[in-house]
Write an enzyme that holds these catalytic residues in place. Structure first.
Site, mmCIF file in Angstrom:
data_model
loop_
_atom_site.group_PDB
_atom_site.id
_atom_site.type_symbol
_atom_site.label_atom_id
_atom_site.label_comp_id
_atom_site.label_asym_id
_atom_site.label_seq_id
_atom_site.Cartn_x
_atom_site.Cartn_y
_atom_site.Cartn_z
ATOM 1 N N GLY A 79 8.029 10.892 3.226
ATOM 2 C CA GLY A 79 6.740 10.465 3.771
ATOM 3 C C GLY A 79 6.451 11.030 5.154
ATOM 4 O O GLY A 79 6.519 12.241 5.390
ATOM 5 N N ASN A 106 9.439 4.564 -6.062
ATOM 6 C CA ASN A 106 9.735 5.504 -4.988
ATOM 7 C C ASN A 106 11.263 5.680 -4.869
ATOM 8 O O ASN A 106 11.965 4.780 -4.401
ATOM 9 C CB ASN A 106 9.124 4.957 -3.683
ATOM 10 N N ASP A 141 6.937 -3.213 0.636
ATOM 11 C CA ASP A 141 5.677 -2.520 0.919
ATOM 12 C C ASP A 141 5.740 -2.107 2.376
ATOM 13 O O ASP A 141 6.038 -2.918 3.253
ATOM 14 C CB ASP A 141 4.455 -3.397 0.662
ATOM 15 N N SER A 142 5.507 -0.833 2.593
ATOM 16 C CA SER A 142 5.722 -0.343 3.944
ATOM 17 C C SER A 142 4.645 0.661 4.315
ATOM 18 O O SER A 142 3.880 1.113 3.462
ATOM 19 C CB SER A 142 7.108 0.297 4.048
HETATM 20 P P1 ITT Z 1 6.167 1.696 -4.273
HETATM 21 O O1 ITT Z 1 4.837 1.036 -4.017
HETATM 22 O O2 ITT Z 1 6.369 2.054 -5.695
HETATM 23 O O3 ITT Z 1 7.312 0.949 -3.708
HETATM 24 P P2 ITT Z 1 5.122 3.675 -2.451
HETATM 25 O O4 ITT Z 1 5.638 4.975 -1.909
HETATM 26 O O5 ITT Z 1 3.737 3.688 -3.054
HETATM 27 O O6 ITT Z 1 6.173 3.117 -3.496
HETATM 28 P P3 ITT Z 1 4.196 1.861 -0.451
HETATM 29 O O7 ITT Z 1 2.996 1.432 -1.206
HETATM 30 O O8 ITT Z 1 5.015 0.826 0.216
HETATM 31 O O9 ITT Z 1 5.250 2.608 -1.365
HETATM 32 O O10 ITT Z 1 3.775 2.992 0.582
HETATM 33 C C1 ITT Z 1 4.647 3.371 1.552
HETATM 34 C C2 ITT Z 1 4.210 4.675 2.156
HETATM 35 O O11 ITT Z 1 4.401 4.574 3.571
HETATM 36 C C3 ITT Z 1 5.129 5.786 1.693
HETATM 37 O O12 ITT Z 1 4.603 6.456 0.578
HETATM 38 C C4 ITT Z 1 5.190 6.674 2.917
HETATM 39 O O13 ITT Z 1 4.085 7.513 2.982
HETATM 40 C C5 ITT Z 1 5.096 5.667 4.051
HETATM 41 N N1 ITT Z 1 6.456 5.234 4.428
HETATM 42 C C6 ITT Z 1 7.025 3.995 4.245
HETATM 43 N N2 ITT Z 1 8.277 3.977 4.702
HETATM 44 C C7 ITT Z 1 8.533 5.198 5.163
HETATM 45 C C8 ITT Z 1 9.657 5.794 5.768
HETATM 46 O O14 ITT Z 1 10.781 5.134 5.933
HETATM 47 N N3 ITT Z 1 9.563 7.074 6.135
HETATM 48 C C9 ITT Z 1 8.422 7.755 5.970
HETATM 49 N N4 ITT Z 1 7.325 7.274 5.423
HETATM 50 C C10 ITT Z 1 7.364 6.004 5.013
#
Ligand code: ITT
Length: 442
Positions: A146, A9, A64-65
């Site tokens: 996001g 990401n 992971d967020s």
């Molecule tokens: P990686 O696993 O490769 O790190 P990912 O985007 O799949 O990337 P996550 O599994 O942690 O990451 O999912 C996090 C999702 O949560 C992310 O795609 C957004 O939809 C949301 N998210 C997390 N942090 C955010 C933020 O600061 N602002 C907006 N949305 C966020």
């Protein structure tokens, strides 16, 4: 210092680089891993372990967020990235979230970020950051990524996507989690070490959050002020101590202090770090109720104790000083709070006014003045302690030392004046508490 980050990401990489400017952030795609753990920590560990294999002897991290919406039972949660199905589709995720919240009034939500680290020796660490807020009725703003256009952090009327990167990073879940990471990378521990949540020891119950809100370790210093004040009256006025009203006045003092602590956290909800409100552990509504309950409890206890009339203006001045301190951070206002606390003790022990009692004015003014000055100086000195662990330790000792000062004053008074002999059991109880629990910290 190099930090390998397991993510594909690019938005996360940009934010991590902004928040950790002194570090060389090296993205590494944890290809093929399945994020199938039930919580953020589990998924962050899955990702970081996948790259730590390749970078032995180096620092590695994964974030992971996600967004947790109260009315949806915590969804989308760990499924935030793929809420509307595979593959990740941000417009579809946001549209689904708005659809699921149609007609819903309680739109409270919070972002959570979990950072899992593997240190050069292979040890794993997990830290969390939260940002509470609510979901807007419609999207606004173009910054971030996001769910940012839909998320309005507490204390703001703009979405994350309408804030600048610096504004978002200062309060965001990622910003808060990475502050802890920064402390770990900087010194091998998160500042004072206590904020590092070891993988096997991650805790944080609701009860703990409330204990943190009320800074329970500091509470015992408050009845001490009242008791020292109460001991002064009979010594100089010649009468004996009325122990029950004094004990109840101490309890009222504790409630007033708790009122001040909650008010302080409400005022600082936007800027404070690692506190239960900004971390989303306790809701705004709950703390507002708690603030009212603490004030009401102090008044009920004082009424039941039938405290003398002069206690009330002193307590009222105390509340005003507390409110003033929380909003201005003037060290002197904090000093005055504690001086008034002592005065509340004097007035609680007061039974009658007599000419002899007028003699009390000098010693009381002296004691309250010394106390006000000491607390003013400690408060002034403590400024900036959060960024200076050594200073924090020294301030901790100065604050913890308050209990020893109070006990010594009470001991001297009870030895010098038989009128306050009734205090002796309290002194013994206080000494036992100190031996068992130690003095309060900051
Ligand atoms: P990686 O696993 O490769 O790190 P990912 O985007 O799949 O990337 P996550 O599994 O942690 O990451 O999912 C996090 C999702 O949560 C992310 O795609 C957004 O939809 C949301 N998210 C997390 N942090 C955010 C933020 O600061 N602002 C907006 N949305 C966020």
């Amino acid at each position: 210092m190099k930090l390998f980050v397991a993510t594909h990401n690019q938005h996360k990489i940009r934010e991590i680089s902004q928040i950790l400017p002194g570090f060389e952030i090296v993205p590494d795609d944890p290809e093929g891993v399945e994020e199938n753990a039930p919580d953020f920590a589990g998924n962050a560990l899955i990702k970081v372990r996948a790259i730590a294999e390749k970078h032995k002897g180096e620092w590695c991290m994964a974030d992971d967020s996600g967004l947790e919406v109260k009315a949806l039972g915590g969804a989308p949660g760990v499924h935030s990235a793929r809420y509307a199905g595979e593959p990740t589709n941000t417009p579809a995720n946001n549209a689904l979230l708005l659809k699921n919240l149609e007609g819903v009034e309680d739109r409270a939500a919070r972002f959570t970020c979990c950072c899992a680290l593997v240190d050069p020796s292979g040890e794993e660490l997990v830290v969390h950051g939260h940002c509470p807020g609510h979901i807007a009725e419609k999207a606004a703003g173009v910054e971030g990524f996001g769910y940012d256009p839909l998320f309005i952090p507490n204390g703001y009327d703009k979405s994350f996507a309408e804030l600048s990167a610096d504004e978002k990073n200062a309060i965001s879940h990622r910003g808060r989690a990475l502050e802890k990471v920064k402390a770990i990378l900087g010194g091998g521990s998160a500042g004072d070490g206590s904020r590092v949540e070891r993988v096997e020891g991650r805790g944080g119950s609701r009860v703990l959050s409330w204990l943190k809100l009320f800074r329970v370790v500091n509470l015992p210093t408050v009845p001490g002020d009242v008791l020292v004040g109460a001991a002064l009256w009979p010594c100089f006025a010649g009468c004996s101590l009325r122990i029950l009203p004094v004990l109840l006045a101490s309890l009222a003092g504790v409630f007033l202090y708790m009122f001040g602590l909650v008010d302080n956290d409400i005022v600082g909800a936007k800027t404070d770090k690692d506190r239960p409100i900004p971390d989303g552990e306790i809701s705004f509504l709950a703390v507002r109720i708690a603030r009212f309950v603490c004030l009401a409890a102090a008044m009920v206890v004082a009424s039941l104790a039938k405290l003398p009339g002069l206690w009330w203006p002193a307590a009222f001045s105390l509340v005003v000083s507390v409110i003033l301190y929380n909003r201005t951070k003037w060290s002197m206002a904090m000093g005055v709070c504690r001086g008034l606390n002592l005065l509340c003790g004097v007035l609680a022990a007061n039974t009658v006014f007599s000419m002899d009692a007028a003699l009390l004015a000098g010693p009381v003014a002296l004691a309250a003045g010394i106390w006000t000055l000491y607390i003013t100086l400690v408060t002034w000195y403590s400024k900036g302690e959060e960024n200076d662990p050594e200073k924090k330790r020294r301030v901790g000792a100065l604050v913890g030392g308050i209990v020893y000062l109070q006990l010594t004053a009470l001991l001297v008074l009870s030895l010098m004046f038989p009128q306050v002999a009734a205090m002796r059991p309290l002194l013994i109880a206080g000494a036992v508490m100190l031996i068992v629990g130690g003095p309060g910290g900051t």
